[in-house]
Design a protein around this motif. Sequence first.
Motif, short mmCIF file in Angstrom:
data_model
loop_
_atom_site.label_atom_id
_atom_site.label_comp_id
_atom_site.label_asym_id
_atom_site.label_seq_id
_atom_site.Cartn_x
_atom_site.Cartn_y
_atom_site.Cartn_z
N ASN A 64 -6.02 -0.57 1.07
CA ASN A 64 -5.93 -1.46 -0.09
C ASN A 64 -5.54 -2.85 0.41
O ASN A 64 -4.39 -3.08 0.79
N LYS A 66 -5.37 -5.52 -1.24
CA LYS A 66 -4.68 -6.28 -2.30
C LYS A 66 -5.24 -7.70 -2.41
O LYS A 66 -6.42 -7.92 -2.20
N HIS A 148 -2.49 1.78 -9.77
CA HIS A 148 -1.61 1.29 -8.70
C HIS A 148 -0.32 0.73 -9.32
O HIS A 148 -0.35 0.11 -10.38
N GLU A 150 1.39 -1.76 -8.70
CA GLU A 150 1.43 -3.21 -8.97
C GLU A 150 0.73 -3.54 -10.28
O GLU A 150 1.05 -4.54 -10.93
N GLU A 218 2.19 7.53 -4.66
CA GLU A 218 2.77 6.34 -4.05
C GLU A 218 4.12 6.03 -4.71
O GLU A 218 4.16 5.36 -5.75
N ILE A 223 6.40 1.23 -1.53
CA ILE A 223 5.21 0.38 -1.38
C ILE A 223 5.60 -1.02 -0.93
O ILE A 223 6.35 -1.73 -1.61
N GLY A 262 0.85 7.26 -0.20
CA GLY A 262 0.88 5.82 0.07
C GLY A 262 2.28 5.29 -0.06
O GLY A 262 3.06 5.72 -0.92
N GLY A 263 2.62 4.34 0.80
CA GLY A 263 3.94 3.71 0.77
C GLY A 263 4.44 3.51 2.18
O GLY A 263 5.01 4.41 2.79
N SER A 264 4.15 2.29 2.72
CA SER A 264 4.63 1.91 4.06
C SER A 264 4.14 2.84 5.17
O SER A 264 4.83 3.03 6.16
N VAL A 265 2.94 3.39 4.99
CA VAL A 265 2.34 4.16 6.09
C VAL A 265 1.90 3.17 7.16
O VAL A 265 1.34 2.11 6.87
N LEU A 283 -3.16 6.31 1.40
CA LEU A 283 -3.58 5.02 0.85
C LEU A 283 -2.65 3.99 1.52
O LEU A 283 -1.43 4.11 1.44
N VAL A 284 -3.27 3.01 2.17
CA VAL A 284 -2.53 2.12 3.06
C VAL A 284 -2.70 0.68 2.59
O VAL A 284 -3.82 0.22 2.36
N GLY A 285 -1.58 -0.03 2.45
CA GLY A 285 -1.64 -1.45 2.11
C GLY A 285 -1.59 -2.30 3.35
O GLY A 285 -2.59 -2.52 4.04
N GLY A 286 -0.39 -2.77 3.69
CA GLY A 286 -0.22 -3.74 4.77
C GLY A 286 -0.91 -3.37 6.08
O GLY A 286 -1.59 -4.20 6.69
C1 PEP Z 1 -0.41 0.25 -1.44
O1 PEP Z 1 -0.50 -0.90 -1.83
O2 PEP Z 1 -1.08 1.12 -2.00
C2 PEP Z 1 0.49 0.54 -0.33
C3 PEP Z 1 0.71 1.79 -0.07
O3 PEP Z 1 1.04 -0.52 0.34
P1 PEP Z 1 1.88 -0.46 1.71
O4 PEP Z 1 1.14 0.46 2.65
O5 PEP Z 1 1.90 -1.88 2.19
O6 PEP Z 1 3.22 0.06 1.37
#
Ligand code: PEP
Length: 308
Positions: A64, A66, A148, A150, A218, A223, A262-265, A283-286
């Motif tokens: 993701n 974002k 999500h 957010e 998540e 997150i 998902g969450g800081s993976v 599910l991966v953000g950063g």
């Molecule tokens: C996300 O936005 O779905 C997410 C999991 O972000 P992050 O990996 O940066 O925590």
Amino acid sequence: MAAPSSLASSRLADLSRRAAAVGGGVAVTAPAPQQLRVGGISRRCRAQRVVAMAGSGKFFVGGNWKCNGTKDSVSNLVTELNAATLEPDVDVVVAPPFIYIDQVKSSLTDRIEVSAQNVWIGKGGAYTGEISAEQLVDIGCQWVILGHSERRHIIGEDDQFIGKKAAYALSQNVKVIACIGELLEEREAGKTFDVCFKQMKAFADSITNWADVVIAYEPVWAIGTGKVATPEQAQEVHAAVRDWLKTNVSPEVASSIRIIYGGSVNAANCAELAKKEDIDGFLVGGASLKGPDFATIINSVTSKKVAA
Ligand code: PEP
């Protein structure tokens, strides 16, 4: 950073009882022989240590992006992803901002599918600023992320609105990454399962075809905070969600659906999380904004396999 403490012990006992009742429970790292299920294939294995999969779905990793990126940074990220060596038995999806979807579609390898981060609730028309499912289909965008945190907590989308969006997207053949998860205060109040089940119910009230749905658990406190859930914390919610689906939708959906975390993976913590039997991907953000790190997370599917 440490994750918040585990759920209340009565909840845990309840979950253990229910997990035992459905043959689920904690990840298996016990002596052989064990039942090994990877990519939906089930077989007897005599390895010393085996990681089992509760579901039968293929490992799934989504990125993701974002509201990040420029034409140049997107081009660099696509170059990194195109050059990466990826394990074959993983579904991979990236979600660029709307404005870059076309650029990504025309430059990214077909090995990776493309998702939107949002979609309008129904057919397009006089809805300023919105993008419809029909328009996603028109540009070849196969997926959408819905629910999500957010969008739930910053934009203010509620459970029913999100459920209806999911149903409409699916009706147009856009596949859905359906996000659920509790706030920190909800976890601390022992309400994690209540919140997740309520969010699941809103999806279930609208969704009739689950074949094109991936559930993303998540926890909101994890997150973008660097506070990843422990593998045990993620596993217990994933098992509970699978159990909920078994009771409230069907055993077939519970078994075949992917429940991703998902969450800081990141590249350092993905392998331990991936070993848990109800964690079917991420599910991966950063970390999805760095090609090599995202590739490492995709390839953590190897942790699901025999670790002899
Ligand atoms: C996300 O936005 O779905 C997410 C999991 O972000 P992050 O990996 O940066 O925590």
